[in-house]
Design an enzyme around this catalytic site. Structure first.
Site, PDB file in Angstrom:
ATOM      1  N   LYS A 146       0.855  -1.191   0.000  1.00 38.17           N
ATOM      2  CA  LYS A 146       0.000   0.000   0.000  1.00 38.17           C
ATOM      3  C   LYS A 146       0.883   1.230   0.000  1.00 38.17           C
ATOM      4  CE  LYS A 146      -3.258   2.784   2.667  1.00 38.17           C
ATOM      5  NZ  LYS A 146      -4.075   2.950   3.879  1.00 38.17           N
ATOM      6  N   GLU A 196      -9.054  12.231  11.955  1.00 40.21           N
ATOM      7  CA  GLU A 196      -8.355  11.028  12.408  1.00 40.21           C
ATOM      8  C   GLU A 196      -7.479  11.251  13.630  1.00 40.21           C
ATOM      9  OE1 GLU A 196      -5.928   7.241  10.479  1.00 40.21           O
ATOM     10  OE2 GLU A 196      -6.769   8.820   9.216  1.00 40.21           O
TER      11      GLU A 196
END
Length: 403
Positions: A146, A196
Site C-alpha cells: 500500500k 483522524e
C-alpha cells in the site's frame, strides 16, 4: 535547518483573543498564547533512543513548574518525515475553552474567511494518475502493499488569510473534527479539520482511531446508505483499512498490558466523506510513557504513508512530485504528565499571506484504479474548499466556484 517563526506576544496577558496555537477535540478547544521555549528538534528514532528529547522536554517542563505553572503543556506539529525539524513549543499561557463558545464569539464575517482570487492544480490529473499507475506496477514487482499518494491545490485570496478566522469557520463546519491552527516554519500556519485521531493518552489509557477506506457523502439518504454498505463490503477498502489496523495494533501491543481491537470496522461520517473506522483502546504497561513518544511509535501509519513503511515513504518521495512537509504529519499537545492528543495532519492547508496550499491523499492498493483515486482526493478537498463556497466535481480536473 528550518528557521521557525512563532508569534511572541503574551496572549491572555496582553489582551489578544486569537491564539498562536489551537486544537479542538471532543467539544473543547485548547488555545495557547505566546512562546516560552521552542523545542525545535527532529523527532527521529535517534532523538528518542539517546534520550535527547526526553531530557529537553523534561528541562522545559521543570522550568515552567518552577515559575509557578501547574502542569505546563507542549504544543505544535511534527512533519510527515520525522527526520525533518518539528515545530513544538511551550506556550506562556493556555486555556481550554468550550468549542461552542469559540464559535459563538467569532464575528459574523468569519463565516467567509476570504474572497478567493484563483486556484491552481499544482499536480495535474494526468501526473497523479500516472503516479498511481506506477504504484500499481510496484505492487507486482516489489514488496510494496500500500502507498498513500497525495496532491496539493494552491489557492490565492484577494487579501491575507487570517488563521483565527479559518479556525472559527472550520469549527462551525466540522464540529466533530480535530480542528487546528499551528505556526510552523517560514512564517506559515498549518490549519485543518482532521477526522483522524492518531493517539490520545489519559493516565494509563490510550486510544487510537485509524481511518482508511473512503467514499464521498451524498445528499440522498438512500444513496448514502448504499455507499456505506458498499464501503463495508469493498475488498479494496477493507484491505487498505486492514493494513492500518494491523500496524497500529502491532505498535501499541508493545506498550500495553491489554489492547482491545474490534473484529470489524464501522463507518463514520464527516461533513464530506464516509470512512471505515476502527477504534483501538488499551492500558499502558508503563504509565510514564508519554503521548508524544507513543504517537511517534505509530507515525507514520499506513493511513498516511503505506506498507512496508520505509519502502512506501521512498515511493512517495519519488512519485508525488512535490514536498509534503507538514501534510501527513501530526498535530497536537502533551502536558507535563505525558497526557495528550495527537491527530493526523490531513484535511488541512498551509497558510502564507494570501496563499493557501491544500492537500488530499488516497490509499493505493492492488485493486485501486487511477481515476477513482483522483476522484477520492477531489472529494476530500471539499472539507477545506467548503470554507469558500467552492465545490469539487469528482470527474473534473479542477474546481469551480459554487453559484
Amino acid at each position: 535547518m528550518d528557521v521557525l517563526y512563532l508569534p511572541g506576544g503574551d496572549g491572555l496577558a496582553d489582551g489578544r483573543t486569537d491564539p498562536d496555537f489551537a486544537f479542538a477535540s471532543r467539544g473543547r478547544v485548547l488555545k495557547a498564547f505566546g512562546v516560552d521555549e521552542r523545542l525545535d528538534v527532529a523527532l527521529d528514532d535517534a532523538a528518542f533512543a539517546d534520550g535527547r528529547w526526553d531530557a529537553a522536554v523534561d528541562r522545559a517542563f521543570r522550568k515552567r513548574t518552577a515559575q509557578g505553572v501547574d502542569n505546563p503543556i507542549l504544543v505544535g506539529a511534527v512533519p510527515f518525515d520525522c527526520r525533518r525539524q518539528a515545530s513544538l513549543f511551550i506556550p506562556r499561557h493556555h486555556v481550554f475553552e468550550d468549542a461552542g463558545r469559540t464559535v459563538a464569539a467569532a464575528p459574523t464575517g468569519d463565516a467567509a474567511p476570504a474572497d478567493l482570487a484563483g486556484m491552481e492544480e499544482t499536480v495535474c490529473r494526468s501526473s497523479f494518475e500516472g503516479a498511481v499507475d506506477h504504484a500499481l506496477a510496484l505492487f507486482r514487482d516489489t514488496p510494496l502493499k500500500k502507498v498513500v499518494l497525495s496532491r496539493p491545490l494552491d489557492v490565492e485570496a484577494k487579501e491575507r488569510f487570517v488563521p483565527g478566522r479559518l479556525l472559527s469557520a472550520l469549527l462551525r463546519q466540522n464540529p466533530g473534527a480535530y480542528v487546528f491552527t499551528v505556526p510552523v516554519a517560514y512564517g506559515q500556519t498549518l490549519v485543518g479539520a482532521s477526522p483522524e485521531l492518531l493517539l490520545r493518552k489519559t493516565g494509563r489509557g490510550v486510544v487510537s482511531n485509524p481511518l482508511a477506506g473512503s467514499a464521498p457523502r451524498s445528499p440522498s439518504a438512500e444513496v448514502e446508505r448504499q455507499r456505506a454498505a458498499a464501503l463495508l463490503a469493498s475488498r479494496k477498502d477493507r484491505t487498505e483499512h486492514g493494513y492500518v489496523v494491523d500496524a497500529v495494533r502491532d505498535a501499541l501491543s508493545a506498550h500495553c498490558d491489554d489492547l482491545a481491537v474490534p473484529d470489524e470496522p464501522s463507518v463514520i461520517r464527516t461533513p464530506t466523506m464516509l470512512h471505515l473506522s476502527t477504534e483501538l483502546t488499551g492500558t499502558l504497561a508503563d504509565p510514564s510513557m508519554s503521548s508524544l513518544r507513543l504517537a511517534h511509535a505509530l507515525h507514520p501509519t499506513p493511513a498516511i504513508c503505506g506498507t512496508p513503511t520505509v519502502l512506501a515513504r521512498d515511493v512517495i518521495a519519488r512519485l508525488e512530485g512535490y514536498a509534503r512537509n507538514w501534510y501527513g504529519g501530526m498535530v497536537g499537545w502533551m502536558d507535563s504528565r505525558g497526557n495528550g492528543e495527537w491527530a493526523l495532519a490531513i484535511r488541512c492547508g498551509l497558510v502564507h499571506g494570501r496563499r493557501l496550499r491544500l492537500y488530499a491523499g488516497a490509499g493505493i492498493v492492488a485493486d485501486s484504479t487511477p481515476a477513482a483515486e483522483w476522484e477520492e482526493t477531489a472529494a476530500k478537498l471539499a472539507t477545506m474548499l467548503n470554507l469558500f463556497g467552492v465545490r469539487t466535481h469528482l470527474s473534473a480536473t479542477a474546481v469551480e466556484m459554487a453559484s
